[in-house]
Design a protein around this motif. Structure first.
Motif, short mmCIF file in Angstrom:
data_model
loop_
_atom_site.label_atom_id
_atom_site.label_comp_id
_atom_site.label_asym_id
_atom_site.label_seq_id
_atom_site.Cartn_x
_atom_site.Cartn_y
_atom_site.Cartn_z
N VAL A 49 0.84 -1.20 0.00
CA VAL A 49 0.00 0.00 0.00
C VAL A 49 0.88 1.25 0.00
CG1 VAL A 49 -1.69 1.33 1.33
CG2 VAL A 49 -1.86 -1.17 1.23
N LEU A 51 0.68 5.13 0.85
CA LEU A 51 -0.16 6.09 1.55
C LEU A 51 -0.22 7.40 0.78
CD1 LEU A 51 0.33 3.97 3.79
CD2 LEU A 51 0.45 5.87 5.41
N GLU A 52 -1.27 8.17 1.04
CA GLU A 52 -1.37 9.50 0.46
C GLU A 52 -0.18 10.33 0.90
OE1 GLU A 52 -4.47 13.30 0.42
OE2 GLU A 52 -5.07 11.36 1.26
N GLY A 153 -6.65 10.43 9.11
CA GLY A 153 -6.55 9.65 7.88
C GLY A 153 -5.27 8.85 7.81
N ALA A 157 -4.96 4.78 7.67
CA ALA A 157 -4.25 4.13 6.57
C ALA A 157 -3.16 3.21 7.07
CB ALA A 157 -3.67 5.19 5.64
N ARG A 162 -10.99 0.54 9.07
CA ARG A 162 -12.00 1.53 8.68
C ARG A 162 -12.85 1.97 9.87
NH1 ARG A 162 -12.28 1.99 3.20
NH2 ARG A 162 -11.32 0.32 1.99
#
Length: 207
Positions: A49, A51-52, A153, A157, A162
């Motif tokens: 993954v 991340l932003e 957030g 992440a 969630r």
């Protein structure tokens, strides 16, 4: 030979830091894992993954992007807040022990440690600096805090959950390992052992 007054003070401060670190490590070894709430999953993250790319401010007051802190090295990430007096000192002691072990690790990529402050209202650059100093952090160990808007957030992440995050004190004590492409590749269980983190970082560093 009698120590000079300044030297004596330095020795006392160093001895106190070592004592606090060792005491925290003993508490970490004795702490039952069920005492802390694990968030999300643990083990290999498949697929990896990314991340932003959030903006963070580090312990020097410099604004940096998350990717710039993760790229071209393998990085273990933890979430802390500097005002915590329960589990976060254990996490600091954990990274301090990992830091010592990693001095013997050789791989294709440099190994780094990143402590992410999750209380932007209190985790100022000076607070982060003092927190790192408390655990004798070397140059490969950095601390940084995202903005208040981005912190929840980022926590979600990292933890792979969630679920609503709730109280700031209810944060994961997992460790998150990123590869040299800034991708999350491994999540530990809560309060992992030093060798687990070192093994994960070593494997990513040799990949």
């Amino acid at each position: 030979m009698r120590a000079e007054p300044g030297e004596s003070t330095l020795v006392e401060r160093s001895s106190r830091r070592v004592f606090l670190r060792d005491a925290a490590m003993l508490a970490l070894a004795a702490a039952p894992l069920s005492s802390y709430a694990q968030h999300g999953t643990s083990g290999l993250v498949t697929p990896p993954v990314r991340l932003e790319d959030t903006r963070l401010v580090d312990q020097t007051g410099t604004e940096r992007s998350l990717n710039s802190m993760l790229l071209d090295g393998v990085t273990a990430v933890q979430t802390i807040y500097t005002g915590c007096s329960s589990v976060c000192p254990l996490q600091g002691a954990l990274f301090s022990a990992v830091q010592q072990r990693l001095q013997q690790t050789r791989g294709r990529y440099p190994v780094r440690l990143l402590s992410i402050g999750i209380d932007p209202l209190s985790d100022s650059p000076s607070a982060l600096h003092e927190w790192l100093k408390r655990f004798q952090a070397g140059p490969a160990w950095t601390a940084a805090t995202p903005t208040l808007r981005d912190v929840d957030g980022m926590r979600m992440a990292l933890a792979g959950s969630r679920l609503p995050l709730g109280n700031i004190a209810d944060h994961a004590t997992q460790i998150y390992c990123f590869d040299a492409s800034a991708r999350l590749r491994w999540r530990s269980a809560d309060l992992p052992r030093v060798d687990e983190i070192c093994n994960a970082l070593g494997a990513l560093g040799r990949a």
